[in-house]
Design a protein around this motif. Sequence first.
Motif, PDB file in Angstrom:
ATOM      1  N   PHE B  87      33.134  31.072  52.993  1.00  8.11           N
ATOM      2  CA  PHE B  87      32.014  30.379  52.365  1.00  8.11           C
ATOM      3  C   PHE B  87      32.474  29.087  51.705  1.00  8.11           C
ATOM      4  N   ASP B  89      31.918  28.176  48.760  1.00  6.40           N
ATOM      5  CA  ASP B  89      32.436  28.471  47.424  1.00  6.40           C
ATOM      6  C   ASP B  89      33.447  29.629  47.466  1.00  6.40           C
ATOM      7  N   GLY B  91      33.570  32.620  47.793  1.00  6.51           N
ATOM      8  CA  GLY B  91      32.939  33.940  47.717  1.00  6.51           C
ATOM      9  C   GLY B  91      33.932  35.060  47.454  1.00  6.51           C
ATOM     10  N   PHE B  93      35.870  38.067  45.329  1.00 10.90           N
ATOM     11  CA  PHE B  93      35.389  39.104  44.418  1.00 10.90           C
ATOM     12  C   PHE B  93      36.083  38.923  43.075  1.00 10.90           C
ATOM     13  N   THR B  94      35.317  38.622  42.036  1.00  6.67           N
ATOM     14  CA  THR B  94      35.926  38.354  40.727  1.00  6.67           C
ATOM     15  C   THR B  94      36.445  39.624  40.068  1.00  6.67           C
ATOM     16  N   HIS B  95      36.005  40.813  40.531  1.00  6.35           N
ATOM     17  CA  HIS B  95      36.483  42.039  39.902  1.00  6.35           C
ATOM     18  C   HIS B  95      37.758  42.551  40.557  1.00  6.35           C
ATOM     19  N   ARG B 133      44.473  36.826  38.889  1.00  3.95           N
ATOM     20  CA  ARG B 133      43.029  37.040  38.862  1.00  3.95           C
ATOM     21  C   ARG B 133      42.371  35.885  39.597  1.00  3.95           C
ATOM     22  N   ASP B 135      39.665  34.243  39.094  1.00  8.29           N
ATOM     23  CA  ASP B 135      39.069  33.135  38.340  1.00  8.29           C
ATOM     24  C   ASP B 135      40.115  32.215  37.696  1.00  8.29           C
ATOM     25  N   ARG B 149      41.843  36.259  53.643  1.00 11.76           N
ATOM     26  CA  ARG B 149      41.024  37.466  53.544  1.00 11.76           C
ATOM     27  C   ARG B 149      40.190  37.653  54.819  1.00 11.76           C
TER      28      ARG B 149
END
Lengths: 227, 361
Positions: B87, B89, B91, B93-95, B133, B135, B149
């Motif tokens: 994507f 941005d 996309g 997964f922030t978790h 992480r 972010d 990914r």
Amino acid sequence: MALLSPQDLQAFGLTLRLAATVTASLLLLGTPLAWWLARTRSRWQRPVAAVVALPLVLPPTVLGFYLLLLLGPHSVVGRSMAALGLSPLPFTFAGLVVASMLYSLPFVVQPLHNAFESVGTRPLEAAACLRAGPLDRFLSVALPQAMPGFVTAAVLGFAHTVGEFGVVLMIGGNIPGRTRVLSLRIYDHVEAGEYHQAHMLSLCLLVFSFSALLAMSLLRARRHRHD
Amino acid sequence: MTESGGLDARLQWRRGALALDLDIALPPRGITAVFGPSGAGKTSCLRAIAGLESGSRGSVRFGGELWQDSARGVFVPPHRRRLGYVFQDAGLFTHRSVAGNLDYGYRRAGQPAQLDREGLVDRFGVRPLLARRVDTLSGGERQRVAIVRALLSDPALLLFDEPLSALDAAARDDLLGRLETLHASLAVPMIYVSHAIDEVARLADHLVLLDAGRVVAQGPLQATLTRLDLPPALSGAVGAVLEGIVVGHDAEDHLTELAFAGGTLWLPRRGDAVGRTLRCRIGARDVVLSRERQHASSALNQIRSRVVAMAAAEHPSQCLVRLDAGGCALLARITRRSWQALELEPGSEVWAQVKATALGG
């Protein structure tokens, strides 16, 4: 314990049991409802959201009154329950649970709804393009990303159930050991002029509510620092 | 419908004010760029191919598999299409950590043995990021993680939605280089959406030009970009893309010499080693035509060519001239006045002059 009488302690235990049962049931039922509210494009979305929010503005006595009529032994629900060999719900613990679930519904569903909305569609689309099916996406992406909303929902749902009065009075009838919860017990103490006991219980509730809200905001702050 | 073994998509739907009507046939190998002005429907086109655009009607077929056929009620959901989607941005997964993001698709694809997981992690420089992480990553790092990914989910088709558009110049250049290497080594077909013609010229083999929700031209990159009949919205993109071999560098003047079928070109120095194949885009408005070779011109490149055809350009004062230089197509945008003054016509011998500074850096 001299500070609280056995009856007070009984009311205390009953309240905790009620709040825990209601919170757990609401999280279980409210999750799919909140997910639907956050994801659907159905024209029923707004009417359903309004119904969920109703207990926020309705006087608890109104809700309790209608529930009493709806669940009473002469109602459709009551008669069909009797036909199934079940005892009527009013003036029982089960009745309290049902009534409290309705009353606390918005306090659980709205935080979940907001949390699911803030997850957005992008992570779910990304998961779909990484071969995750719908249930897999919900469990592996939506749930963990909405976790702060679950904490808020659980705390609010629990605290709100502990604090209710009108609905439990209407549907529960203030029966010791079965439906006499803390808020009713306080009312009884005040009516009987037992201000000291009323003070003790009220203080307990005040400290509890304050701690719940403080814990929630601390948890949130910690999450923000992580993000 | 032709059985190309690649992608065949015929889709129609509305998205807001835009009515999309796509008919795309892509080869089973290489990079296809979907190019067009912003608002042309490029991203929607990519999403519809992935099955993310609800409301698109028609048919999508890929490599012998039927992905969508609205007439017969067939719709294969995205998670069963074996595609990788990067994507705009990223996309991520922030978790999950970077490693957790990479594992997500890799596990679900069954950790295929033929995928060189460690090799990909190294090739995109992701190894030092694995424990981070998501972010805390920069824009370029995010896109690199997103690409690895997607590759680790063992896709049969890779979709890129302007992966470089949010990056600064250095990160963009770095990733563009990595994508070029990926292109050379990966057999999986890719669709690359972009509104930057230089990215398209460097990466794509095949081109789909979109304007206002419709395919205005599609075909091999060079042939499509040198067409004379493209709509005004795409006029900035027309020009030649030459492929040549690096024959040397001038260290003192910081220039690179590129040999192609029609001669040699000097361009601003690039890091590529001698012998490497390189692409170079020559925009139509960067070409000056003269009847004779100039001996006192600042233009470093003068290419002997022959006029093939002329067509009107969108502005009445201009025309587009297609040239042939040793079998390579070149395009020049000149004024009608010059066309007449030089007495040009199909078959005329001309020198195409190109400033080296116009050839990118």
